[in-house]
Design an enzyme around this catalytic site. Structure first.
Site, short mmCIF file in Angstrom:
data_model
loop_
_atom_site.label_atom_id
_atom_site.label_comp_id
_atom_site.label_asym_id
_atom_site.label_seq_id
_atom_site.Cartn_x
_atom_site.Cartn_y
_atom_site.Cartn_z
N ASP A 130 35.10 39.88 38.94
CA ASP A 130 35.29 41.31 38.68
C ASP A 130 36.54 41.41 37.85
O ASP A 130 37.66 41.32 38.37
CB ASP A 130 35.40 42.07 40.00
CG ASP A 130 35.47 43.58 39.80
OD1 ASP A 130 35.66 44.02 38.64
OD2 ASP A 130 35.34 44.31 40.80
N ARG A 150 27.79 41.11 43.42
CA ARG A 150 27.93 42.46 42.87
C ARG A 150 27.65 42.36 41.37
O ARG A 150 27.98 41.35 40.74
CB ARG A 150 29.34 43.02 43.10
CG ARG A 150 29.57 44.39 42.48
CD ARG A 150 30.82 45.13 43.00
NE ARG A 150 32.07 44.50 42.66
CZ ARG A 150 32.82 43.84 43.51
NH1 ARG A 150 32.45 43.71 44.79
NH2 ARG A 150 33.95 43.28 43.13
N ASP A 186 65.96 41.85 40.90
CA ASP A 186 66.18 42.62 39.67
C ASP A 186 65.13 42.33 38.59
O ASP A 186 65.36 42.56 37.41
CB ASP A 186 67.59 42.38 39.11
CG ASP A 186 67.83 40.92 38.80
OD1 ASP A 186 66.96 40.08 39.14
OD2 ASP A 186 68.87 40.61 38.20
N ASP A 203 35.71 47.68 33.37
CA ASP A 203 35.58 47.23 34.77
C ASP A 203 34.20 46.60 34.94
O ASP A 203 33.21 47.32 35.12
CB ASP A 203 35.76 48.45 35.70
CG ASP A 203 35.69 48.07 37.17
OD1 ASP A 203 35.66 46.87 37.49
OD2 ASP A 203 35.67 49.00 38.01
N HIS A 219 38.28 43.14 48.16
CA HIS A 219 39.47 43.16 47.31
C HIS A 219 40.14 41.79 47.27
O HIS A 219 41.36 41.68 47.30
CB HIS A 219 40.46 44.22 47.81
CG HIS A 219 39.99 45.62 47.53
ND1 HIS A 219 40.44 46.72 48.21
CD2 HIS A 219 39.08 46.10 46.64
CE1 HIS A 219 39.84 47.80 47.76
NE2 HIS A 219 39.00 47.44 46.82
N HIS A 238 40.02 53.26 38.24
CA HIS A 238 39.45 54.30 39.11
C HIS A 238 40.05 55.60 38.60
O HIS A 238 41.10 56.03 39.09
CB HIS A 238 39.82 54.07 40.58
CG HIS A 238 39.26 52.80 41.14
ND1 HIS A 238 39.71 52.21 42.29
CD2 HIS A 238 38.27 51.99 40.70
CE1 HIS A 238 39.02 51.11 42.53
NE2 HIS A 238 38.15 50.95 41.58
N TYR A 262 26.70 41.84 50.43
CA TYR A 262 27.73 40.91 50.90
C TYR A 262 27.31 40.34 52.26
O TYR A 262 27.21 41.07 53.24
CB TYR A 262 29.07 41.63 51.01
CG TYR A 262 29.41 42.39 49.73
CD1 TYR A 262 30.00 41.74 48.65
CD2 TYR A 262 29.08 43.75 49.60
CE1 TYR A 262 30.27 42.43 47.47
CE2 TYR A 262 29.34 44.44 48.42
CZ TYR A 262 29.93 43.77 47.36
OH TYR A 262 30.18 44.45 46.19
N GLU A 285 27.80 49.83 40.25
CA GLU A 285 28.14 48.54 40.82
C GLU A 285 27.61 48.29 42.23
O GLU A 285 28.38 48.19 43.17
CB GLU A 285 29.66 48.35 40.80
CG GLU A 285 30.45 49.54 41.35
CD GLU A 285 31.96 49.28 41.32
OE1 GLU A 285 32.37 48.23 41.84
OE2 GLU A 285 32.70 50.11 40.79
N HIS A 320 32.41 54.71 40.10
CA HIS A 320 33.55 55.63 40.01
C HIS A 320 33.81 55.98 38.57
O HIS A 320 33.41 55.26 37.66
CB HIS A 320 34.79 54.97 40.64
CG HIS A 320 35.04 53.57 40.14
ND1 HIS A 320 35.70 53.32 38.95
CD2 HIS A 320 34.66 52.35 40.61
CE1 HIS A 320 35.73 52.01 38.75
NE2 HIS A 320 35.11 51.39 39.73
N GLU A 367 28.21 44.84 38.02
CA GLU A 367 28.88 46.10 37.66
C GLU A 367 28.89 46.29 36.15
O GLU A 367 29.34 45.42 35.40
CB GLU A 367 30.33 46.07 38.17
CG GLU A 367 31.14 47.30 37.77
CD GLU A 367 32.52 47.32 38.41
OE1 GLU A 367 33.08 46.24 38.68
OE2 GLU A 367 33.05 48.43 38.63
N HIS A 384 30.58 49.94 49.93
CA HIS A 384 31.29 50.78 48.94
C HIS A 384 30.35 51.72 48.20
O HIS A 384 29.13 51.67 48.36
CB HIS A 384 32.07 49.90 47.96
CG HIS A 384 31.24 48.88 47.24
ND1 HIS A 384 30.38 49.20 46.23
CD2 HIS A 384 31.16 47.53 47.38
CE1 HIS A 384 29.80 48.11 45.78
NE2 HIS A 384 30.24 47.06 46.47
#
Ligand code: GLY
Ligand code: MN
Ligand code: MN
Length: 426
Positions: free
Chosen positions: A247, A394, A37, A258, A230, A348, A376, A372, A341, A396, A337
């Site tokens: 990130d 990366r 809950d 972002d 991710h 996004h 890798y 970005e 975006h 960005e 990737h």
């Protein structure tokens, strides 16, 4: 702050795009259960918020169009002592009528009766096709006789593509707070800390500067964890000599930022890390240089793919003819990737990338997107020369398209090796 007049103008625009004898309905989102809950903090549905500016759950916005005119109706929570005792104060019908420039306000209990009335004689219903089933059921109950169903989200998300001055102000504010978080971490001693301790620092800076939430769960990825795109476990120790990919971006008054920076745990990049880092940075600079109105995102992606493929050859990860390597998508395991975006109410942003005819949408003044690129190189990948294994980078930034080019909204978050190392030294 977005003024009520701006929300009204958005509703005017939406109504002008509806067919002449139709009704559009937008629901607030539901609370989402975390476990048993307990619930996640409430976040209003972006399309509902864009059209209403209303933050409460259990609310509905309806536009009823007849010929050239339309009427807007908002349904809100009833002010009830017991409900307010447990769940907090509600704006209520009277205050909502004063604040919002809608034509009518009712309490939610009146919705089904009113909805039935509004539907009479209409030929189409606009609603969000991604609506959860509990709400679709309500619509089905009352609107099943309506032959034409249209997706309202598609129209709103098209409108969200170009940001207003007020929206840009909020995005800039979000980025400014995020800047503080990133610069703080660059200065901080990070050796032997757990990744989530840095996440706590980031979230502290966000909240301490008036940003209630992050725009997405921060990625705090030490060493090889950066090679999981991710990665949000954020539960490992940071090792001396490793890099950390951060990130992280806050949400300010519903608008996202972002930003990614990849910085050394101990403040100094190794020669190998420097080499990969500068190849990513140079790629990003090349892409940025090409940004202006009428350019397509796919062109930016092409520039990035070209530059990263060249970089992978230079590092000895790939061998052979650049054109062939690109054609065969050999870069993909190391740069899987897109170049960026749309960004706005959502990190996004759910705005379209193609127009009604399936043609790619070109950049235009007022659009905001991320840039970005990354490389890798997983520690277990035997095709990567040993000295580069485990490096993931990366960079960005968030950019705004202007009349004749772009503005890098996050340019104050330093990103050259020299600037980042200097900051740690201070
Ligand atoms: N932080 C998610 C992304 O960069 O797209
Ligand atoms: Mn992004
Ligand atoms: Mn990001």
């Amino acid at each position: 702050m977005i003024k009520e007049e701006e929300y009204k103008k958005r509703r005017d625009t939406l109504a002008s795009k509806m067919s002449k004898n139709s009704i559009a309905i937008l629901f607030s989102t539901n609370y989402k259960t975390r476990s048993n809950d307990t619930e996640y903090p409430y976040r209003q549905d972006s399309n509902f918020y864009y059209m209403s500016g209303f933050k409460e759950d259990n609310s509905i916005l309806i536009l009823i169009r007849k010929n050239r005119k339309y009427k807007s109706v908002l349904f809100v929570n009833k002010k009830e002592k017991i409900d307010e005792l447990w769940n907090g104060k509600r704006l209520g019908k009277e205050e909502a009528k004063k604040r919002f420039l809608v034509d009518e306000v009712y309490i939610k209990d009146e919705f089904e009766k009113k909805f039935k009335e509004y539907l009479e004689g209409k030929d189409s219903l606009y609603f969000d096709f991604k609506l959860d089933y509990s709400k679709v059921k309500i619509l089905k109950r009352y609107a099943k006789s309506l032959a034409i169903h249209k997706n309202i989200a598609k129209i709103i998300e098209q409108m969200r593509l170009v940001k207003s001055d007020a929206e840009i102000k909020l995005i800039k504010k979000a980025i400014n707070i995020t800047k503080e978080a990133h610069l703080n971490l660059m200065k901080l001693n990070k050796i032997n800390k757990k990744e989530y301790q840095l996440q706590a620092d980031i979230e502290y800076t966000f909240k301490n500067n008036g940003a209630y939430s992050d725009a997405y769960t921060s990625i705090v990825a030490g060493g090889n964890n950066a090679n999981t795109l991710h990665y949000i476990d954020n539960n490992q120790y940071l090792k001396e000599g490793d890099l950390i990919l951060l990130d992280a971006g806050c949400e300010y008054e519903y608008y996202a930022s972002d930003i990614t920076r990849t910085i050394p745990v101990n403040g100094k990049y190794t020669d190998e890390q420097k080499k990969v880092y500068n190849l990513v940075l140079n790629t990003q600079l090349k892409v940025l240089e090409a940004i202006k109105p009428n350019v397509k995102r796919s062109k930016l992606q092409k520039i990035a793919v070209n530059s990263i493929t060249e970089a992978l050859v230079e590092l000895g990860v790939l061998k052979g003819n650049i054109k062939k390597l690109i054609k065969n998508e050999k870069y993909k395991p190391y740069y899987p990737h897109g170049i960026g975006h749309w960004m706005g109410l959502d990190v996004h942003d759910s705005c379209p990338y193609k127009d009604k005819n399936g043609k790619e949408i070109s950049l235009a003044k007022g659009m905001v997107l991320t840039i970005e690129p990354g490389i890798y190189l997983d520690e277990e990948d035997k095709s990567v020369p040993k000295q580069y294994r485990g490096i993931g980078i990366r960079i960005e930034d968030d950019v705004l398209i202007t009349d004749d080019g772009y503005e890098n909204l996050s340019s104050e978050i330093v990103k050259t090796i020299e600037d980042i190392e200097n900051l740690k030294g201070k």
